[in-house]
Design an enzyme around this catalytic site. Sequence first.
Site, PDB file in Angstrom:
ATOM      1  N   GLU A  79       0.880  -1.405  -0.158  1.00 42.44           N
ATOM      2  CA  GLU A  79       0.191  -0.432  -0.399  1.00 42.44           C
ATOM      3  C   GLU A  79       0.481   0.912   0.059  1.00 42.44           C
ATOM      4  O   GLU A  79       2.166   1.614   0.755  1.00 42.44           O
ATOM      5  CB  GLU A  79      -0.927  -0.480   1.470  1.00 42.44           C
ATOM      6  N   GLU A  96      -7.839   1.851  -4.691  1.00 41.25           N
ATOM      7  CA  GLU A  96      -8.861   1.194  -4.133  1.00 41.25           C
ATOM      8  C   GLU A  96      -9.716   3.393  -3.287  1.00 41.25           C
ATOM      9  O   GLU A  96      -9.332   3.489  -3.276  1.00 41.25           O
ATOM     10  CB  GLU A  96      -9.053   0.927  -2.836  1.00 41.25           C
TER      11      GLU A  96
HETATM   12  O1  KIV Z   1      -6.967  -7.068   1.784  1.00 39.23           O
HETATM   13  C1  KIV Z   1      -7.494  -6.584   0.692  1.00 39.23           C
HETATM   14  O2  KIV Z   1      -8.284  -7.851   0.504  1.00 39.23           O
HETATM   15  C2  KIV Z   1      -6.920  -5.496  -0.035  1.00 39.23           C
HETATM   16  C3  KIV Z   1      -8.265  -5.314  -1.331  1.00 39.23           C
HETATM   17  C4  KIV Z   1      -9.305  -4.878  -0.496  1.00 39.23           C
HETATM   18  C5  KIV Z   1      -7.671  -4.814  -2.440  1.00 39.23           C
HETATM   19  O3  KIV Z   1      -5.982  -5.049  -0.517  1.00 39.23           O
END
Ligand code: KIV
Length: 261
Positions: A111, A178
């Site tokens: 991220e 997201e």
């Molecule tokens: O952790 C997760 O499931 C994610 C998705 C929402 C893309 O990062």
Amino acid sequence: MSVSKIKALKGERPVVMVTAYTASVASIASRHADILLVGDSLGNVIYGMDTTVSVTMEMMIAHGRAVVKHAGYPLVVVDMPFGSFQESKEQAFRNAARIMKETGCHAVKIEGGIEMAETVAFLTSRGIPVMGHVGLLPQSVNALGGFKVQGRGEEGLDQVLRDARAIAEAGAFSVVLECVASHVAEPVTANISVPTIGIGASNACDGQVLVIDDLIGLTENTPKFVKRYAEVGGQIDQAIKAYSDDVIARSFPEHDTHTFS
Ligand code: KIV
């Protein structure tokens, strides 16, 4: 499936990604998805946490290993949990390499936007395929002050665009977008060379991802962007009630069917 095949899908057909955390879901989802994501959302859906901040390397590795063992065709991507990559690019490499060695997964997901570009370049140039993740960053929920839609207004759009571009140019093979406003996905998708995979980001993305428990109707309060394709929670409820009724009535186990002679 491979990282290069995923990249080649851009402009050809949408990429299908779904989260998987367990062996049984991995083997079913393998029949239909291009990518299985062992997301750190397992903190919420498997472990009942309020946020993903407390998810550990050990959790990601245990679930990643189960999914890799039972995934057939799809690419398996494992999320790097909060605190395992932000400190330095060296820390990120050590933990990404550990995840890959101990699970057998094909890639990791990180991220972050511009601030993570140097780390993504460090990993990708050393043999670790990276999926980026921009827009709403659930691991930063405490800094963001809540789960809020990102990319609102011109300034918001510019920020997400800069983040996605930086991560793609650093070598990520795809980028998750997201929970962003509807005007964001199109320019971002048009301006980066790798597939964008949306969740709450409109159908202008190159692919879509959903959390499996939301998709099958196992979670209670699903966000607006989720489409529930089944109501498995209701079926589980009915099945356990029927079992409980049978046990209390002594009609299970049956003598001829479920009992050893
Ligand atoms: O952790 C997760 O499931 C994610 C998705 C929402 C893309 O990062």
